[in-house]
Motif scaffolding. Sequence first.
Motif, PDB file in Angstrom:
ATOM      1  N   ARG A   8       0.838  -1.194   0.000  1.00 24.86           N
ATOM      2  CA  ARG A   8       0.000   0.000   0.000  1.00 24.86           C
ATOM      3  C   ARG A   8       0.875   1.246   0.000  1.00 24.86           C
ATOM      4  N   PRO A   9       1.214   1.770  -1.172  1.00 20.52           N
ATOM      5  CA  PRO A   9       2.026   2.987  -1.218  1.00 20.52           C
ATOM      6  C   PRO A   9       1.249   4.189  -0.702  1.00 20.52           C
ATOM      7  N   LEU A  10       1.961   5.182  -0.187  1.00 16.76           N
ATOM      8  CA  LEU A  10       1.338   6.406   0.304  1.00 16.76           C
ATOM      9  C   LEU A  10       0.971   7.361  -0.823  1.00 16.76           C
ATOM     10  N   VAL A  11       1.600   7.199  -1.976  1.00 16.16           N
ATOM     11  CA  VAL A  11       1.338   8.064  -3.123  1.00 16.16           C
ATOM     12  C   VAL A  11       1.149   7.187  -4.350  1.00 16.16           C
ATOM     13  N   VAL A  12       0.135   7.514  -5.163  1.00 14.40           N
ATOM     14  CA  VAL A  12      -0.100   6.775  -6.402  1.00 14.40           C
ATOM     15  C   VAL A  12      -0.108   7.750  -7.572  1.00 14.40           C
ATOM     16  N   GLY A  13       0.262   7.256  -8.740  1.00 14.21           N
ATOM     17  CA  GLY A  13       0.243   8.073  -9.944  1.00 14.21           C
ATOM     18  C   GLY A  13       1.560   8.767 -10.222  1.00 14.21           C
ATOM     19  N   ASP A  14       1.795   9.046 -11.501  1.00 14.40           N
ATOM     20  CA  ASP A  14       3.016   9.722 -11.926  1.00 14.40           C
ATOM     21  C   ASP A  14       3.014  11.174 -11.449  1.00 14.40           C
ATOM     22  N   PRO A  15       4.158  11.713 -11.027  1.00 13.27           N
ATOM     23  CA  PRO A  15       4.200  13.104 -10.540  1.00 13.27           C
ATOM     24  C   PRO A  15       3.700  14.132 -11.547  1.00 13.27           C
ATOM     25  N   SER A  16       3.771  13.818 -12.842  1.00 10.08           N
ATOM     26  CA  SER A  16       3.379  14.790 -13.860  1.00 10.08           C
ATOM     27  C   SER A  16       1.873  14.985 -13.948  1.00 10.08           C
ATOM     28  N   GLY A  17       1.092  14.039 -13.409  1.00 13.70           N
ATOM     29  CA  GLY A  17      -0.353  14.185 -13.444  1.00 13.70           C
ATOM     30  C   GLY A  17      -1.052  12.939 -13.947  1.00 13.70           C
ATOM     31  N   VAL A  61     -15.457   0.498 -15.530  1.00 13.81           N
ATOM     32  CA  VAL A  61     -14.321   0.648 -14.614  1.00 13.81           C
ATOM     33  C   VAL A  61     -14.435  -0.376 -13.489  1.00 13.81           C
ATOM     34  N   PRO A  62     -13.311  -0.816 -12.944  1.00 15.65           N
ATOM     35  CA  PRO A  62     -13.367  -1.800 -11.853  1.00 15.65           C
ATOM     36  C   PRO A  62     -13.952  -1.198 -10.582  1.00 15.65           C
ATOM     37  N   SER A  63     -14.619  -2.026  -9.808  1.00 17.86           N
ATOM     38  CA  SER A  63     -15.095  -1.582  -8.500  1.00 17.86           C
ATOM     39  C   SER A  63     -13.894  -1.367  -7.593  1.00 17.86           C
ATOM     40  N   GLY A  64     -13.913  -0.279  -6.846  1.00 17.13           N
ATOM     41  CA  GLY A  64     -12.787   0.006  -5.972  1.00 17.13           C
ATOM     42  C   GLY A  64     -12.805   1.427  -5.469  1.00 17.13           C
ATOM     43  N   VAL A  65     -11.644   1.897  -5.031  1.00 19.49           N
ATOM     44  CA  VAL A  65     -11.499   3.215  -4.418  1.00 19.49           C
ATOM     45  C   VAL A  65     -10.746   4.133  -5.370  1.00 19.49           C
ATOM     46  N   TYR A  66     -11.302   5.323  -5.570  1.00 21.58           N
ATOM     47  CA  TYR A  66     -10.746   6.320  -6.480  1.00 21.58           C
ATOM     48  C   TYR A  66     -10.514   7.623  -5.712  1.00 21.58           C
ATOM     49  N   PHE A  67      -9.814   8.566  -6.344  1.00 22.56           N
ATOM     50  CA  PHE A  67      -9.580   9.853  -5.688  1.00 22.56           C
ATOM     51  C   PHE A  67      -9.556  10.961  -6.727  1.00 22.56           C
ATOM     52  N   GLY A  68      -9.693  12.187  -6.249  1.00 23.61           N
ATOM     53  CA  GLY A  68      -9.682  13.327  -7.162  1.00 23.61           C
ATOM     54  C   GLY A  68     -10.230  14.566  -6.486  1.00 23.61           C
ATOM     55  N   ARG A 158      -7.226   1.436  -5.158  1.00 23.27           N
ATOM     56  CA  ARG A 158      -7.208  -0.013  -4.924  1.00 23.27           C
ATOM     57  C   ARG A 158      -8.552  -0.622  -5.286  1.00 23.27           C
ATOM     58  N   GLU A 159      -8.576  -1.949  -5.430  1.00 23.06           N
ATOM     59  CA  GLU A 159      -9.820  -2.665  -5.665  1.00 23.06           C
ATOM     60  C   GLU A 159     -10.597  -2.804  -4.357  1.00 23.06           C
ATOM     61  N   GLU A 160     -11.916  -2.975  -4.464  1.00 25.67           N
ATOM     62  CA  GLU A 160     -12.711  -3.179  -3.265  1.00 25.67           C
ATOM     63  C   GLU A 160     -12.485  -4.596  -2.733  1.00 25.67           C
ATOM     64  N   LYS A 161     -12.688  -4.765  -1.434  1.00 27.12           N
ATOM     65  CA  LYS A 161     -12.484  -6.080  -0.832  1.00 27.12           C
ATOM     66  C   LYS A 161     -13.350  -6.224   0.407  1.00 27.12           C
ATOM     67  N   ASP A 162     -13.456  -7.454   0.877  1.00 30.09           N
ATOM     68  CA  ASP A 162     -14.210  -7.733   2.092  1.00 30.09           C
ATOM     69  C   ASP A 162     -13.264  -7.655   3.289  1.00 30.09           C
ATOM     70  N   TYR A 163     -13.834  -7.536   4.495  1.00 30.84           N
ATOM     71  CA  TYR A 163     -13.025  -7.389   5.706  1.00 30.84           C
ATOM     72  C   TYR A 163     -13.544  -8.314   6.792  1.00 30.84           C
ATOM     73  N   SER A 164     -12.649  -8.662   7.694  1.00 31.79           N
ATOM     74  CA  SER A 164     -13.018  -9.548   8.799  1.00 31.79           C
ATOM     75  C   SER A 164     -13.799  -8.816   9.881  1.00 31.79           C
ATOM     76  N   GLY A 165     -13.679  -7.486   9.917  1.00 31.76           N
ATOM     77  CA  GLY A 165     -14.382  -6.711  10.930  1.00 31.76           C
ATOM     78  C   GLY A 165     -14.419  -5.240  10.569  1.00 31.76           C
ATOM     79  N   LEU A 166     -15.229  -4.486  11.318  1.00 36.01           N
ATOM     80  CA  LEU A 166     -15.426  -3.068  11.036  1.00 36.01           C
ATOM     81  C   LEU A 166     -14.140  -2.262  11.219  1.00 36.01           C
ATOM     82  N   GLU A 167     -13.333  -2.620  12.216  1.00 40.77           N
ATOM     83  CA  GLU A 167     -12.106  -1.868  12.480  1.00 40.77           C
ATOM     84  C   GLU A 167     -11.143  -1.936  11.299  1.00 40.77           C
ATOM     85  N   ALA A 168     -11.049  -3.101  10.668  1.00 36.59           N
ATOM     86  CA  ALA A 168     -10.161  -3.250   9.516  1.00 36.59           C
ATOM     87  C   ALA A 168     -10.651  -2.408   8.344  1.00 36.59           C
TER      88      ALA A 168
END
Length: 240
Positions: A8-17, A61-68, A158-168
Amino acid sequence: MAAPAPNRPLVVGDPSGPFPPYPLRMSGQVISGFGRGSKELGIPTANLPVDDALTPWISSVPSGVYFGWASLNLPPSHPDSTPTPTTPTTTETEIPDWSSSSRTRGANGFTVYPMVMSIGYNPFYKNTVRSAEVHVLHDFGADFYGAEMRLLITGFIREEKDYSGLEALIADIKFDCEVAKRSLAREGWAPRGVDVEIDLPGEAGEDRGVEKVVMRGELDCAWLIRPSQLPKEKGDEEGK
């Protein structure tokens, strides 16, 4: 905050945009969702209708988490409504140039904020209908159901996924928020002609407070603040 997982990187995408197919556009009036964001997760979300006819790309588009970036046209009565400076009318390619020391400023009644969003079925809750849930990275003083929202989706986390509990689940969402902030706080990803404010925490694992960073970049976000195409309500026209 716990140290990030190796994948899980802290930054995604090329610096140019963003690179094609991004940025993607989505817009509509905020509707009520499942009622879980604030109550169960402590992470309020604003839902937009998922309509293949209005947003043809969303089915591919794939189900998952996006930003903008999200722009909101809040009514004058809303506690977070920002008075719009007097400026020439903006077009698709022209943006007025001003700055703000404390608030993100837009034009034509719109204010621009960083956002992170999920598109999908949320396996943890076993949703049967695909939804678009937006977490605007700003603390609002009230709900804004019915407000016009526009999204400029710049990338995929990232893609969406299931979790073992609410905290995760909550931990992963909070990490997604940090990824979005850090990824957007770069010149190639921040809007051109509009100052935007991002709260950046210290590096993962550091005991450091939040730093407010005012960004101005090179990303064309003119569509986010062009004049509204929705009919105005009487109260809005009268400035009430």
